[in-house]
Design an enzyme around this catalytic site. Sequence first.
Site, short mmCIF file in Angstrom:
data_model
loop_
_atom_site.label_atom_id
_atom_site.label_comp_id
_atom_site.label_asym_id
_atom_site.label_seq_id
_atom_site.Cartn_x
_atom_site.Cartn_y
_atom_site.Cartn_z
CG HIS A 65 45.38 52.29 4.00
ND1 HIS A 65 45.86 51.08 4.42
CD2 HIS A 65 45.36 53.07 5.11
CE1 HIS A 65 46.13 51.13 5.70
NE2 HIS A 65 45.82 52.32 6.14
CG ASP A 85 40.22 53.31 3.69
OD1 ASP A 85 40.24 53.67 2.49
OD2 ASP A 85 40.99 53.76 4.55
CD GLU A 89 45.57 47.80 2.70
OE1 GLU A 89 44.36 47.94 2.66
OE2 GLU A 89 46.31 48.43 3.48
NE ARG A 130 47.30 48.63 9.78
CZ ARG A 130 47.10 49.94 9.72
NH1 ARG A 130 45.99 50.42 9.18
NH2 ARG A 130 47.99 50.79 10.18
P1 NAD Z 1 43.47 52.96 19.48
O1 NAD Z 1 44.68 52.25 20.01
O2 NAD Z 1 43.14 54.31 20.01
O3 NAD Z 1 42.17 52.03 19.69
C1 NAD Z 1 42.16 50.65 19.45
C2 NAD Z 1 41.11 50.03 20.35
O4 NAD Z 1 40.99 48.64 20.01
C3 NAD Z 1 41.50 50.10 21.84
O5 NAD Z 1 40.42 50.62 22.59
C4 NAD Z 1 41.75 48.64 22.20
O6 NAD Z 1 41.43 48.32 23.56
C5 NAD Z 1 40.83 47.94 21.22
N1 NAD Z 1 41.12 46.51 21.10
C6 NAD Z 1 42.31 45.87 21.27
N2 NAD Z 1 42.13 44.56 21.12
C7 NAD Z 1 40.83 44.35 20.83
C8 NAD Z 1 40.05 43.20 20.58
N3 NAD Z 1 40.59 41.98 20.58
N4 NAD Z 1 38.74 43.37 20.33
C9 NAD Z 1 38.18 44.60 20.33
N5 NAD Z 1 38.86 45.74 20.59
C10 NAD Z 1 40.18 45.60 20.83
O7 NAD Z 1 43.66 52.98 17.91
P2 NAD Z 1 42.97 53.98 16.87
O8 NAD Z 1 43.81 55.18 16.71
O9 NAD Z 1 41.52 54.13 17.21
O10 NAD Z 1 43.12 53.14 15.52
C11 NAD Z 1 42.40 51.95 15.30
C12 NAD Z 1 42.93 51.27 14.06
O11 NAD Z 1 42.63 52.06 12.91
C13 NAD Z 1 44.45 51.15 14.01
O12 NAD Z 1 44.87 49.97 14.66
C14 NAD Z 1 44.75 51.09 12.54
O13 NAD Z 1 44.79 49.73 12.17
C15 NAD Z 1 43.55 51.75 11.89
N6 NAD Z 1 43.88 52.98 11.14
C16 NAD Z 1 43.46 53.10 9.86
C17 NAD Z 1 43.72 54.25 9.12
C18 NAD Z 1 43.24 54.42 7.71
O14 NAD Z 1 43.72 55.33 7.01
N7 NAD Z 1 42.31 53.61 7.23
C19 NAD Z 1 44.42 55.31 9.74
C20 NAD Z 1 44.82 55.18 11.06
C21 NAD Z 1 44.54 54.01 11.76
#
Ligand code: NAD
Length: 329
Positions: free
Chosen positions: A295, A258, A263, A234
């Site tokens: 994105h 990305d 954005e 994000r």
């Molecule tokens: P997920 O919930 O499986 O994993 C997130 C991880 O972050 C968890 O392990 C959690 O414990 C950890 N976390 C929480 N707080 C934290 C902190 N303060 N410091 C470090 N780690 C922390 O989520 P995911 O499916 O792996 O997705 C991750 C992120 O990717 C989403 O939140 C979203 O913002 C982003 N995303 C981007 C796209 C894209 O097209 N670019 C698509 C999907 C998701």
Amino acid sequence: MKILFYDCKSYDKSSFEKELKNYPGIEIKFLKTDLTPNTAELSHGFDAVCAFVNSDIGTRTVEILHENNVKLILMRCAGFNNIDLNTTKQYGIRILRVPGYSPEAVAEHAMALALTVNRRLHKAYVKVRENDFSLGSLMGFNFYQKTAGIVGTGKIGAAMANICRGFGMKVLAYDVFENPSLKDFVTYVSLDELLAESDLVSLHCPLMDSTYHLINRETIQKMKDGVILVNTSRGALVKTDDLIEGIRARKFFGVGLDVYEEETPNVFEDRSDEILEHSVTARLLSFPNVMITSHQGFFTEEALAAIAQTTLENAKTFEYGKETSNEVK
Ligand code: NAD
């Protein structure tokens, strides 16, 4: 069941139409316009609406959906921060979403950005097209035997850790919870240690109060000189002004984004004929070692198929009155 599908792009239509064959009881009308208070009226006669990340599902929209007897909002994404949950609760409108679709899609894009800025592929592409076959300014470094630092090792971070391992990198990670599936090859360390040791830092934690501007002047100073930073998570995880300051101070070998702050008006829009009011994107793009995509991390055939399948399965679950963990409560 009749679903009105808002903000439809051609790729949405084809992925949903492919999947619809398996759901004979479901009928979809596809609309190009997004769901807003001005377009919610169109939902008259439909059981459900299907919306996306930028839809405006605030109080007024929800009121109109309720007046039109819509009982279900199908979010074809993970996020739901654009919905007025108090009002949906008040009217008993249920919300079902797609919590995960293809972590590998995003992780592979993160590595694509890392490789692009490392080997300057964005510059090489333009140079060769201009018959400039010289190698000046294209030198990168091997990822093999370097250190990757993964911030957030959930679904996407874990996929990225595996990719980095495949490149022969040492993998460090920081997370508030350790992911047991990574214990064989990932070393969990403090964020400070990760920043100090990593040649590639890739962000995969969600945006929350605790992670807002996680990458700022202070944390950038803790990074190795010549680091590559990749953000596919994000935009607001990174404080853009501080990033620009760091780039100007030659801290980064490369930066691949990305997602970036500001954005929202750009995402998935063709604004090539416009004069943009804000200069942050343009400023970032002015640096030769920065690569920005809009994105698109999730944007693969497999991810779109998974989104369509889960969304239609959610609709079926609702129709049969069943419970699902995909419900937003
Ligand atoms: P997920 O919930 O499986 O994993 C997130 C991880 O972050 C968890 O392990 C959690 O414990 C950890 N976390 C929480 N707080 C934290 C902190 N303060 N410091 C470090 N780690 C922390 O989520 P995911 O499916 O792996 O997705 C991750 C992120 O990717 C989403 O939140 C979203 O913002 C982003 N995303 C981007 C796209 C894209 O097209 N670019 C698509 C999907 C998701």
